[in-house]
Write a protein that holds these residues in place. Structure first.
Motif, PDB file in Angstrom:
ATOM      1  N   LEU A 166       0.829  -1.205   0.000  1.00 19.67           N
ATOM      2  CA  LEU A 166       0.000   0.000   0.000  1.00 19.67           C
ATOM      3  C   LEU A 166       0.870   1.265   0.000  1.00 19.67           C
ATOM      4  O   LEU A 166       0.545   2.250  -0.657  1.00 19.67           O
ATOM      5  N   ALA A 167       1.990   1.226   0.722  1.00 25.94           N
ATOM      6  CA  ALA A 167       2.891   2.383   0.725  1.00 25.94           C
ATOM      7  C   ALA A 167       3.516   2.588  -0.651  1.00 25.94           C
ATOM      8  O   ALA A 167       3.715   3.731  -1.083  1.00 25.94           O
ATOM      9  N   CYS A 168       3.811   1.494  -1.348  1.00 26.65           N
ATOM     10  CA  CYS A 168       4.308   1.610  -2.726  1.00 26.65           C
ATOM     11  C   CYS A 168       3.229   2.214  -3.627  1.00 26.65           C
ATOM     12  O   CYS A 168       3.505   3.109  -4.439  1.00 26.65           O
ATOM     13  N   MET A 213      -2.932   1.270   7.545  1.00 25.63           N
ATOM     14  CA  MET A 213      -3.137   0.730   6.198  1.00 25.63           C
ATOM     15  C   MET A 213      -4.411   1.271   5.561  1.00 25.63           C
ATOM     16  O   MET A 213      -4.450   1.533   4.358  1.00 25.63           O
ATOM     17  N   LEU A 214      -5.450   1.473   6.363  1.00 26.08           N
ATOM     18  CA  LEU A 214      -6.674   2.084   5.827  1.00 26.08           C
ATOM     19  C   LEU A 214      -6.395   3.507   5.341  1.00 26.08           C
ATOM     20  O   LEU A 214      -6.936   3.946   4.317  1.00 26.08           O
ATOM     21  N   ALA A 215      -5.522   4.220   6.060  1.00 32.51           N
ATOM     22  CA  ALA A 215      -5.166   5.580   5.639  1.00 32.51           C
ATOM     23  C   ALA A 215      -4.379   5.549   4.325  1.00 32.51           C
ATOM     24  O   ALA A 215      -4.587   6.402   3.448  1.00 32.51           O
ATOM     25  N   LEU A 216      -3.468   4.581   4.186  1.00 32.77           N
ATOM     26  CA  LEU A 216      -2.736   4.434   2.917  1.00 32.77           C
ATOM     27  C   LEU A 216      -3.703   4.132   1.774  1.00 32.77           C
ATOM     28  O   LEU A 216      -3.613   4.735   0.696  1.00 32.77           O
ATOM     29  N   GLN A 217      -4.635   3.207   2.033  1.00 37.52           N
ATOM     30  CA  GLN A 217      -5.634   2.879   1.006  1.00 37.52           C
ATOM     31  C   GLN A 217      -6.435   4.128   0.642  1.00 37.52           C
ATOM     32  O   GLN A 217      -6.698   4.390  -0.542  1.00 37.52           O
ATOM     33  N   GLY A 218      -6.794   4.912   1.641  1.00 33.14           N
ATOM     34  CA  GLY A 218      -7.551   6.136   1.391  1.00 33.14           C
ATOM     35  C   GLY A 218      -6.795   7.113   0.505  1.00 33.14           C
ATOM     36  O   GLY A 218      -7.384   7.735  -0.392  1.00 33.14           O
ATOM     37  N   LEU A 253       7.435  -2.689   8.652  1.00 34.01           N
ATOM     38  CA  LEU A 253       6.255  -1.865   8.929  1.00 34.01           C
ATOM     39  C   LEU A 253       6.680  -0.416   9.192  1.00 34.01           C
ATOM     40  O   LEU A 253       6.136   0.522   8.611  1.00 34.01           O
ATOM     41  N   THR A 254       7.679  -0.236  10.074  1.00 33.22           N
ATOM     42  CA  THR A 254       8.192   1.104  10.351  1.00 33.22           C
ATOM     43  C   THR A 254       8.770   1.744   9.093  1.00 33.22           C
ATOM     44  O   THR A 254       8.658   2.952   8.882  1.00 33.22           O
ATOM     45  N   SER A 255       9.395   0.915   8.249  1.00 34.88           N
ATOM     46  CA  SER A 255      10.107   1.405   7.062  1.00 34.88           C
ATOM     47  C   SER A 255       9.198   1.640   5.863  1.00 34.88           C
ATOM     48  O   SER A 255       9.659   2.146   4.836  1.00 34.88           O
ATOM     49  N   SER A 256       7.920   1.285   5.972  1.00 32.13           N
ATOM     50  CA  SER A 256       7.091   1.144   4.774  1.00 32.13           C
ATOM     51  C   SER A 256       6.984   2.420   3.937  1.00 32.13           C
ATOM     52  O   SER A 256       7.058   2.369   2.704  1.00 32.13           O
ATOM     53  N   LEU A 257       6.828   3.578   4.563  1.00 29.96           N
ATOM     54  CA  LEU A 257       6.723   4.806   3.773  1.00 29.96           C
ATOM     55  C   LEU A 257       8.018   5.062   2.999  1.00 29.96           C
ATOM     56  O   LEU A 257       7.989   5.488   1.837  1.00 29.96           O
TER      57      LEU A 257
END
Length: 370
Positions: free
Chosen positions: A17-19, A153-158, A353-357
């Motif tokens: 999702l971050a990608c 993750m919901l915020a990323l999806q948004g 998870l921490t690194s995802s952005l």
């Protein structure tokens, strides 16, 4: 040639999702495919929900750089989206003199990785912060915390959907074939199964990374690293949480070891351990409780008998087996596999998870050059 989508991402966990978000921020039309009926059902929902400072990882490694960069971006993102978190800090504890050199090495590594605010504590100072803790000495990392990973993750999806992208669940990735002039034909299964074209492709399906790469025509088999399933179980405390901060003993080979956290609901959770398994088995053996009690009492001697209950298990997509050195994240681009417009991710375990952005931004940059 016109494509159905500019970019397609395989896997709707935190990293996928971050990608997708990073690519959508570039103004690209993005599709994220997820085989499960909901986002974040794999590695992203079966972990400690810890925001890591970035202490442990070798200088200059992707894990070190992405953890620090990702964490610095994560807190403002969570605040902006009103996702619940608690920046509680972390104590890395030496429970005896023999462990002091090990936590000192972690301190030095954290400083080299530019982790902010690290402090040495004596045992007395650590106990003043957390009465009941057995500490000969400790390191305080104030930047560590816990957060609601599903809300994240919901915020990323948004953000993806706000930019006109789509996240489609119950739609497994089946195969991809590079097109002669660039781009890919992607075949997806499930009820929403379809064949579509995309200019760029990112595979970030966690435990399914090797399988996904093997389904891309022309991906060199020798370029797919061997994967291992590293299982860890968690036990929950019945009763009041003993400490406010995260408590970590020195790491074990291949992982950070069984640690303590007070979750956002105020309950104490301990874990994970590390056992290599062959299948995705998420059962928790209650008989492990004795092993957990012994380990926890090294840093919390006051753990009452019979206070732990089996909680849940997670499996990490490891690139090393038992006794092997722990490798770095792998972001494989054209220079690795020879296919334009493709980034394949492997071994994105903790601190993924921490690194995802930061991983998402790096993938966006890699594909921006293609």
């Amino acid at each position: 040639m016109s494509f159905d989508f500019d970019a397609t991402v395989v896997g709707a966990g935190a990293v996928g999702l971050a990608c997708g978000r990073a690519l959508a921020k570039q103004g690209l039309s993005v599709l994220v495919l997820e085989k499960e009926p909901h986002i974040g059902q794999g590695v992203s929902s079966r972990n400690s929900e810890v925001i890591h400072g970035g202490l442990y990882y070798p200088s200059g490694s992707l894990k070190a750089r992405f953890c620090v960069r990702g964490r610095r971006a994560l807190y403002p993102f969570l605040e902006r989206h009103k996702v619940d978190f608690r920046k509680c800090g972390k104590l890395v504890v030496a429970t005896e003199e023999a462990e002091v050199a090990r936590i000192e090495a972690i301190f030095e590594q954290g400083v080299a990785n530019e982790v902010e605010g690290l402090d040495h504590l004596t045992g007395a100072q650590a106990r003043a912060l957390e009465p009941g803790l057995n500490a000969h000495a400790a390191i305080l990392s104030p930047e560590s915390g816990v957060f609601d990973s599903h809300g994240y993750m919901l915020a990323l999806q948004g953000e993806i959907e706000d930019a006109g992208g789509s996240v489609v669940v119950s739609t497994p990735f089946e195969r991809a074939e590079p097109l002669a002039g660039g781009g890919f034909t992607v075949t997806a299964g499930g009820e929403g199964g379809a064949t579509l074209t995309t200019r760029l492709l990112v595979t970030a399906p966690g435990l399914g990374a090797q399988e996904a790469a093997g389904r891309i025509a022309g991906y060199p088999a020798h370029g797919i690293p061997k994967g291992h399933f590293g299982k860890g179980v968690y036990f929950r405390l019945t009763g009041k949480a003993p400490f406010e901060r995260l408590v970590y003993p020195p790491p074990i080979p291949g992982a950070l070891g069984t640690h303590y956290r007070k979750d956002l609901g105020g309950q104490a959770v301990f874990g994970p351990d590390l056992v290599y398994v062959e299948t995705e088995d998420y059962s928790v053996d209650p008989a492990k409780v004795g092993e957990f009690e012994n380990y926890i009492r090294r840093f919390w001697p006051g753990l009452p008998d019979g206070a732990l209950t089996a909680d849940y298990a997670g499996i990490r997509p490891k690139l090393h087996g038992a006794g092997e050195p722990q490798p770095d994240f792998q972001l494989r681009g054209r220079d690795d596999h020879g296919i334009d417009g493709l980034v394949a991710l492997f071994g994105i375990e903790s601190p993924g998870l921490t690194s995802s952005l930061a991983i998402g931004e790096a993938v966006g940059e890699m594909l921006g050059h293609d």
